[in-house]
Design a protein around this motif. Structure first.
Motif, PDB file in Angstrom:
ATOM      1  N   ALA A  80     -47.763  -4.748  52.957  1.00  0.00           N
ATOM      2  CA  ALA A  80     -49.106  -5.344  52.965  1.00  0.00           C
ATOM      3  C   ALA A  80     -50.039  -4.526  52.074  1.00  0.00           C
ATOM      4  O   ALA A  80     -50.809  -5.086  51.270  1.00  0.00           O
ATOM      5  N   GLU A  81     -49.955  -3.206  52.196  1.00  0.00           N
ATOM      6  CA  GLU A  81     -50.806  -2.343  51.366  1.00  0.00           C
ATOM      7  C   GLU A  81     -50.512  -2.560  49.887  1.00  0.00           C
ATOM      8  O   GLU A  81     -51.404  -2.678  49.059  1.00  0.00           O
ATOM      9  N   MET A  82     -49.209  -2.654  49.554  1.00  0.00           N
ATOM     10  CA  MET A  82     -48.806  -2.841  48.150  1.00  0.00           C
ATOM     11  C   MET A  82     -49.295  -4.186  47.606  1.00  0.00           C
ATOM     12  O   MET A  82     -49.811  -4.253  46.487  1.00  0.00           O
ATOM     13  N   SER A  83     -49.106  -5.249  48.380  1.00  0.00           N
ATOM     14  CA  SER A  83     -49.498  -6.564  47.852  1.00  0.00           C
ATOM     15  C   SER A  83     -51.011  -6.658  47.712  1.00  0.00           C
ATOM     16  O   SER A  83     -51.519  -7.264  46.762  1.00  0.00           O
ATOM     17  N   GLY A  84     -51.752  -6.018  48.641  1.00  0.00           N
ATOM     18  CA  GLY A  84     -53.210  -5.983  48.514  1.00  0.00           C
ATOM     19  C   GLY A  84     -53.625  -5.198  47.276  1.00  0.00           C
ATOM     20  O   GLY A  84     -54.540  -5.586  46.542  1.00  0.00           O
ATOM     21  N   ARG A  85     -52.928  -4.085  47.041  1.00  0.00           N
ATOM     22  CA  ARG A  85     -53.241  -3.234  45.878  1.00  0.00           C
ATOM     23  C   ARG A  85     -52.956  -3.998  44.576  1.00  0.00           C
ATOM     24  O   ARG A  85     -53.761  -3.970  43.640  1.00  0.00           O
ATOM     25  N   LEU A  86     -51.819  -4.675  44.525  1.00  0.00           N
ATOM     26  CA  LEU A  86     -51.471  -5.457  43.329  1.00  0.00           C
ATOM     27  C   LEU A  86     -52.566  -6.492  43.036  1.00  0.00           C
ATOM     28  O   LEU A  86     -53.021  -6.631  41.890  1.00  0.00           O
ATOM     29  N   ALA A  87     -53.007  -7.192  44.104  1.00  0.00           N
ATOM     30  CA  ALA A  87     -54.004  -8.247  43.913  1.00  0.00           C
ATOM     31  C   ALA A  87     -55.370  -7.677  43.526  1.00  0.00           C
ATOM     32  O   ALA A  87     -56.039  -8.214  42.636  1.00  0.00           O
ATOM     33  N   ALA A  88     -55.760  -6.573  44.173  1.00  0.00           N
ATOM     34  CA  ALA A  88     -57.084  -6.000  43.889  1.00  0.00           C
ATOM     35  C   ALA A  88     -57.154  -5.456  42.469  1.00  0.00           C
ATOM     36  O   ALA A  88     -58.183  -5.567  41.796  1.00  0.00           O
ATOM     37  N   ARG A 132     -54.085 -10.757  40.454  1.00  0.00           N
ATOM     38  CA  ARG A 132     -53.003 -11.742  40.539  1.00  0.00           C
ATOM     39  C   ARG A 132     -52.326 -11.610  41.894  1.00  0.00           C
ATOM     40  O   ARG A 132     -52.174 -10.509  42.414  1.00  0.00           O
ATOM     41  N   SER A 133     -51.872 -12.750  42.398  1.00  0.00           N
ATOM     42  CA  SER A 133     -51.101 -12.698  43.648  1.00  0.00           C
ATOM     43  C   SER A 133     -49.664 -12.307  43.300  1.00  0.00           C
ATOM     44  O   SER A 133     -49.304 -12.237  42.121  1.00  0.00           O
ATOM     45  N   VAL A 134     -48.841 -12.100  44.318  1.00  0.00           N
ATOM     46  CA  VAL A 134     -47.442 -11.714  44.077  1.00  0.00           C
ATOM     47  C   VAL A 134     -46.715 -12.820  43.294  1.00  0.00           C
ATOM     48  O   VAL A 134     -46.031 -12.545  42.302  1.00  0.00           O
ATOM     49  N   ALA A 135     -46.886 -14.080  43.751  1.00  0.00           N
ATOM     50  CA  ALA A 135     -46.169 -15.196  43.099  1.00  0.00           C
ATOM     51  C   ALA A 135     -46.570 -15.336  41.633  1.00  0.00           C
ATOM     52  O   ALA A 135     -45.709 -15.501  40.753  1.00  0.00           O
ATOM     53  N   ALA A 136     -47.881 -15.249  41.357  1.00  0.00           N
ATOM     54  CA  ALA A 136     -48.356 -15.410  39.976  1.00  0.00           C
ATOM     55  C   ALA A 136     -47.845 -14.270  39.094  1.00  0.00           C
ATOM     56  O   ALA A 136     -47.431 -14.492  37.946  1.00  0.00           O
ATOM     57  N   ALA A 137     -47.841 -13.048  39.651  1.00  0.00           N
ATOM     58  CA  ALA A 137     -47.401 -11.900  38.858  1.00  0.00           C
ATOM     59  C   ALA A 137     -45.896 -11.962  38.586  1.00  0.00           C
ATOM     60  O   ALA A 137     -45.451 -11.653  37.478  1.00  0.00           O
ATOM     61  N   VAL A 138     -45.105 -12.383  39.578  1.00  0.00           N
ATOM     62  CA  VAL A 138     -43.649 -12.489  39.375  1.00  0.00           C
ATOM     63  C   VAL A 138     -43.362 -13.550  38.318  1.00  0.00           C
ATOM     64  O   VAL A 138     -42.526 -13.361  37.427  1.00  0.00           O
ATOM     65  N   PRO A 168     -38.128  -7.790  43.006  1.00  0.00           N
ATOM     66  CA  PRO A 168     -39.038  -8.018  41.867  1.00  0.00           C
ATOM     67  C   PRO A 168     -40.452  -7.510  42.147  1.00  0.00           C
ATOM     68  O   PRO A 168     -41.124  -6.983  41.258  1.00  0.00           O
ATOM     69  N   PHE A 169     -40.859  -7.629  43.409  1.00  0.00           N
ATOM     70  CA  PHE A 169     -42.187  -7.152  43.803  1.00  0.00           C
ATOM     71  C   PHE A 169     -42.299  -5.629  43.611  1.00  0.00           C
ATOM     72  O   PHE A 169     -43.300  -5.113  43.110  1.00  0.00           O
ATOM     73  N   LEU A 170     -41.223  -4.920  43.962  1.00  0.00           N
ATOM     74  CA  LEU A 170     -41.242  -3.464  43.796  1.00  0.00           C
ATOM     75  C   LEU A 170     -41.283  -3.077  42.321  1.00  0.00           C
ATOM     76  O   LEU A 170     -41.900  -2.069  41.941  1.00  0.00           O
ATOM     77  N   VAL A 171     -40.642  -3.894  41.469  1.00  0.00           N
ATOM     78  CA  VAL A 171     -40.705  -3.637  40.022  1.00  0.00           C
ATOM     79  C   VAL A 171     -42.152  -3.765  39.545  1.00  0.00           C
ATOM     80  O   VAL A 171     -42.670  -2.925  38.792  1.00  0.00           O
ATOM     81  N   LEU A 172     -42.820  -4.818  40.023  1.00  0.00           N
ATOM     82  CA  LEU A 172     -44.230  -5.026  39.643  1.00  0.00           C
ATOM     83  C   LEU A 172     -45.100  -3.849  40.055  1.00  0.00           C
ATOM     84  O   LEU A 172     -46.034  -3.465  39.347  1.00  0.00           O
ATOM     85  N   MET A 173     -44.798  -3.296  41.237  1.00  0.00           N
ATOM     86  CA  MET A 173     -45.627  -2.210  41.764  1.00  0.00           C
ATOM     87  C   MET A 173     -45.453  -0.919  40.969  1.00  0.00           C
ATOM     88  O   MET A 173     -46.106   0.079  41.258  1.00  0.00           O
TER      89      MET A 173
END
Lengths: 404, 126
Positions: A53-61, A65-71, A358-363
């Protein structure tokens, strides 16, 4: 002051929104069959969820971009097709299970077969989605969900042995049925760390217009909210272990699970359990349906947002409406909601690596998170647990179902 | 990994002994009986509504019948003397549960108390 209010509301609603059909059923079954022995799985899953949750919030902030859009942007639509379809299928199963759970909650107090309540429950869910903005959905349902704290009160009133509780936080070999034990551990993980939560949390961060300067709010909300939320799930398991297990009641249905409140709440036991189950399932159902709108709109580049007028984002609205309709139809087939829940949460773990890796790669990609990259320990730990849990799920899920 | 998982699952499931299946059924039947005792006991103490108690007893009845049918429809299992005893006990348990439910719906506390006592005594018998 506004950030502080966001923080408090975020933590409180994370607690209220934590428990739903998956966590109630898996924790109740775990407690009734293995006592406190699977408490470690609840704790581990809650920590994992807090990190995600912390990671996905950080990515968006940071990236807006949301997780889906970034992937989609980073890996392309061909790569995303498989996890997207898998996630939509799991979300459909979960949504049907949530609708079924909410319908059983109504049945517990009002009678009639739960199938009579499926269409009304689906209709009210759609009404909430049509009429409410993001804050009402997130905070309103989260605050109502605080009724689930009754699981913590119940566990506390049963005076569990603190040493036994502490001991149960360390994994131990079960005295019987290793396959069932592993299946429940996997299911607890799947019920807690649902893939839809990653994208929903990121989309919410964008809806709330959180910026890079407020990352501390995101971090505190994630860790505090999910930790306290995990305590509610632990409350379900402890209550079940101390009330149902000694009496020999296994949780084969929600009707049996409702008895776990009997020693603590007396004549309020069933209404309170029904409220906790109903509100938890209703809130999660609304979130899953809304996330389908987010997911498809973000992948295909449609206009989206729960704060927009619904006709202004017609395809986004159409997506969550169709998903909700699908969930209602699936629930109407009469599949036992508890079995549907157990199947969907176990399958969640099977598809989790395809969503999480893939989410971890984005992070770790500075193009998305600039200097706010994740550390190697957290990344390695999450990747390892996700892959190991996926492999374990591949083995124990068929075993469990083929073994009856 | 996928293929290995499926193969392993198939082999293990095929090897699951009849004894282990029977033990599972016995545990679930005992759970249904415990549910009946707890739900009806709570109703007698005035702690649960008639609506809920009736639903809980209906659920216990269905669970009992599901387990009984699962054992009875497998000829190899039904041929085992212990399984045959379990099937007969399950049939009696289902009947007692259905009667209890009817008494709860009728608000007949005396009959519910008597049936509950009979169920508890039946359990104590060797």
């Amino acid at each position: 002051m506004s950030a502080l209010l966001d923080l408090v509301l975020g933590v409180v609603t994370s607690i209220g929104g934590f428990v739903e059909v998956g966590s109630i059923s898996t924790s109740a079954q775990a407690g009734s069959e293995f006592g406190l022995q699977l408490l470690w799985a609840v704790a581990a899953a809650s920590v994992m969820l807090a990190m995600f949750a912390e990671m996905s919030g950080r990515l968006a902030a940071v990236s807006r971009r949301s997780v889906a859009a970034a992937v989609r942007e980073r890996f392309g639509i061909h790569f995303q097709a498989v996890p997207l379809v898998a996630e939509l299928l799991i979300d459909l199963l979960l949504l049907a299970a949530e609708i079924g759970g909410a319908s059983i909650a109504v049945r517990l107090v009002a009678g009639l077969s739960f199938r009579w309540w499926i269409v009304p429950v689906g209709g009210v869910m759609w009404g909430v989605l049509w009429l409410s903005g993001f804050s009402v959905i997130e905070y309103g349902l989260g605050l109502l969900g605080l009724v689930t704290l009754s699981f913590v009160v119940s566990a506390w009133q049963m005076h569990p042995d603190p040493v036994a509780v502490a001991y149960a936080l360390v994994p131990s070999r079960p005295s019987h049925d290793l396959t069932r034990y592993a299946f429940l551990a996997v299911s607890i993980l799947g019920a807690t760390v649902s893939p839809y939560l990653l994208n929903f949390y990121a989309s919410g961060t964008i809806e709330e217009e959180m910026t890079e300067r407020e990352l501390w709010v995101n971090r505190t909300t994630s860790y505090m909210g999910m930790s306290f939320g995990g305590a509610v799930s632990a409350g379900v398991l402890i209550t079940s272990a101390l009330v149902l297990a000694p009496r020999g009641v296994l949780v084969d249905s929600y009707e049996q699970a409702a008895l776990m409140f009997a020693p603590t709440f007396g004549r309020w036991a069933v209404p309170l359990f029904a409220a906790a189950l109903g509100i938890g399932c209703f809130g999660a159902g609304v979130e899953i349906a809304l996330n389908t709108g987010y997911l498809l709109a973000q992948v295909f580049g449609w206009t989206w947002g729960a704060n927009r007028r619904r006709l202004e984002a017609a395809r986004f609205t159409g997506a969550f409406t169709v998903m909700l309709l699908g969930g209602v139809l699936l629930a109407l087939t009469g599949v036992d909601p508890l079995q549907l829940t157990m199947i969907s949460v176990a399958l969640t773990v099977v598809i989790m690596p395809a969503v999480v890796l893939p989410f971890l790669v984005l992070m770790n990609d500075p193009a998305y998170v600039t200097q706010h990259r994740s550390g190697p320990i957290g990344n390695g730990l999450l990747a390892t647990i996700t892959v190991l849990a996926g492999i374990l799920a591949l083995v124990v899920v068929p075993l469990e179902f083929m073994g009856g | 990994v996928c293929a290995l998982g499926i193969v392993l699952s198939g082999v293990t499931a095929a090897c699951q002994s009849e004894q282990s299946r029977l033990n599972d059924s016995v545990n679930h039947l005992a759970s249904a009986r415990a549910t009946v005792q707890l739900a009806a006991g709570q109703w007698l103490d005035g702690r649960t509504s008639t609506t809920y108690t009736s639903i809980a007893l209906e659920t216990a009845y269905r669970l009992t019948e599901t387990e009984r049918q699962a054992l009875a429809e497998d000829p190899a299992m039904a041929a085992r003397p212990k399984a045959a005893r379990v099937i007969a006990d399950a049939q009696q348990q289902a009947f007692a549960t259905a009667q209890l439910r009817q008494s709860v719906n009728a608000g007949d506390r005396r009959s519910v108390a008597a049936s509950l006592a009979a169920l508890q005594n039946a359990r104590r018998e060797p």
